[in-house]
Design an enzyme around this catalytic site. Structure first.
Site, short mmCIF file in Angstrom:
data_model
loop_
_atom_site.label_atom_id
_atom_site.label_comp_id
_atom_site.label_asym_id
_atom_site.label_seq_id
_atom_site.Cartn_x
_atom_site.Cartn_y
_atom_site.Cartn_z
N ASN A 20 -8.95 13.61 0.06
CA ASN A 20 -7.91 13.81 -0.95
C ASN A 20 -6.91 12.67 -0.79
O ASN A 20 -6.27 12.55 0.23
CB ASN A 20 -7.19 15.15 -0.72
CG ASN A 20 -8.15 16.33 -0.70
OD1 ASN A 20 -9.15 16.32 -1.40
ND2 ASN A 20 -7.85 17.34 0.09
N HIS A 72 -6.93 9.34 5.61
CA HIS A 72 -7.80 10.26 6.35
C HIS A 72 -8.75 10.96 5.39
O HIS A 72 -8.50 11.04 4.20
CB HIS A 72 -6.97 11.30 7.10
CG HIS A 72 -6.30 12.30 6.21
ND1 HIS A 72 -5.21 11.99 5.42
CD2 HIS A 72 -6.57 13.60 5.94
CE1 HIS A 72 -4.83 13.05 4.73
NE2 HIS A 72 -5.65 14.05 5.02
#
Lengths: 337, 337
Positions: B152, B165
């Site tokens: 995301n 990440h």
């Protein structure tokens, strides 16, 4: 021309809205709609919408003039167009169809700052009456197989106008999500000879852990497998597959407008109290027109407040992470007054 | 305890995260995360995450200290927990299961302000390498049937941390959305004796209308039935059902890290140029572990920029309205440099 395209793997149709094509700059410019500006849905601006297809008026004013309590008009920027025959064609592995359908807007009240939670009860009844009249009318068009009735409340829920309104879209196919729900209900019925929703209602009314409120004809619950925090379903207690049809049956009686309006308003008021006027989507879950499997289904209303964001995990799996157990949500909702 | 619950109609599982329960006030307070504050994923803060399960280091520093180029750590607030046996039980019409699974975070770089679009190519290769190593390792746990790898990017896409990440979640069941895609591919294969994705790739490379870029081993396209504006798929040209498995096959050769990293970075750079660093979800679409139907599927990466809001119509029908035809999106993306 708007076009329907089918995903060759998922079998899901998508509307490619070529008519109102958006370029990259339409997305990158900050989307800020001026609030308090001109509203085409307010009383007095009847000439700024397409001509009405239905209106409730207490006086003898002509159509498309003042003096209405509710209007239904075609959407000025429809996702699908009413004109034309259905045309289906292939292109190698791909399938497409032209975008035939109907897209209407229910203007719920002439007053810009009202809402379904604040309208007089009679006003909420009128909204349900308009939904039903329009579904029955659109059903006469043999090109359509399904009409979805929905409401987006608040910008975060996808509303582009502030004035209280809902929408109807008539579709030339039964959408995958709807077909799945019908199939799920049918599978259960075939195995148990009972309606799964009737079983859910019976269990919820016994256990009382997830019931929010009830009246003679309806019950509202936080569903056992809620996908979203404070998701709320309103279910008619008596079995009926279709919101618009089937109530002529002498055993089922007339459509329970009063009970439906009362519980809908009750639920929306509780949501407002608990979550301070949250954005939400309201969807009428209904059976398609061609009445296959119709007896297995049980129409109902689903309301999902928009409190969390859908992220990669949810997109990739259709597996939702809900941080508020429905038992707790129901308790907050029950206690709100 | 986190619990999995099954919707009795749709057959879809939901994670009810009772452990990190959110009350109404958690939603109503404005959600603003301080940017530029303390970041637990930055180099030097290794003691602020759970101990690493994988790290790439160029020096001889011990685990959970500085000097890494990539780390994988368990999620501090996991959606599912690794401990315990799978326990399934019914409650009248309902079914539940305890929330066993794994939830890991891939910290893609020690540098807070980098991204997959700006990292050196070797860094992107390392991210793919880490995904693959972790999927292969989690596969050894016989409680898990599927691992989803996703990213995301940006708050609107559901990211809660700014530091680059991605995440892995291992699940004790095959999610409905994944099963549907596998079934769609299997149905096509059974009818045609060919992979639907291989057919799509062949047609796209011939027609060239929706191709964004390609290299020796991969092609990126705007899919024919894009649900979202600028949706982009990256497909390996050679048939392979699983991202992590099957590349030991002497006919298929080793995993094409370099080609995958090159095209992934190329696509993300083009998105940044065309849409000015849009929020997006990236998902690796992969086959489940129990290798039923495995030969029918074709792993790939789907990237969906978050430019539009999902509203009532989409929720109620799973029928998406996309205002940007993929042919136009592909043209903007091709021309970006």
């Amino acid at each position: 021309m708007t076009e329907l395209r089918k995903d060759p793997v998922l079998g899901r149709w998508v509307i490619i809205a070529t008519e109102r094509s958006r370029r990259p700059s339409d997305f990158t410019q900050e989307e800020r709609r001026p609030l308090g500006g001109f509203c085409p849905l307010c009383e007095g601006n009847e000439d700024r919408t397409p001509p009405e297809v239905l209106a409730f008026r207490d006086n003898s004013n002509p159509p498309n003039s003042r003096g209405w309590s509710l209007r239904v008009v075609p959407n000025k920027f429809p996702a699908l167009r009413i004109e034309g025959d259905l045309d289906r064609e292939g292109d190698g592995v791909y399938d497409r169809m032209n975008g035939v359908g109907a897209h209407e807007v229910v203007i719920e009240t002439p007053l810009h700052h009202e809402s379904l939670a604040t309208l007089p009860l009679k006003g909420v009844e009128n909204v349900l009456r308009a939904y039903r009249e329009r579904v029955i009318d659109l059903r006469r068009d043999s090109r359509f197989q399904f009409v979805i009735v929905f409401k987006n409340h608040g910008v975060a829920a996808g509303a582009s106008l502030e004035h209280p309104h809902s929408q109807l879209i008539a579709l030339p196919i039964v959408p995958k999500r709807v077909a799945e729900e019908i199939e799920g209900a049918r599978d259960y019925f075939q195995y148990k000879d009972r309606c799964v929703f009737c079983d859910v209602i019976r269990q919820e009314l016994q256990q009382r852990k997830r019931v929010i409120s009830e009246n003679e004809t309806f019950v509202s619950i936080a569903p056992f497998a809620s996908s979203f925090p404070f998701e709320t379903w309103i279910l008619p207690k008596s079995h009926n597959p279709n919101f618009a049809l089937g109530y002529v049956d002498p055993f089922r009686g007339p459509f329970p407008y009063e009970g439906a309006a009362q519980i809908l308003q009750d639920v929306l008021r509780r949501l407002d109290l608990v979550l301070k006027d949250p954005p939400y989507n309201l969807i009428i879950h209904n059976s398609p027109f061609p009445s296959r499997d119709k007896d297995c289904y049980h129409w109902h209303i689903e309301i999902t407040p928009k409190l969390t964001k859908m992220a990669g995990f949810e997109w990739g799996t259709a597996f939702f992470i809900n941080p508020t157990p429905p038992e707790e949500a129901a308790e907050y909702m029950r206690e709100a007054r």
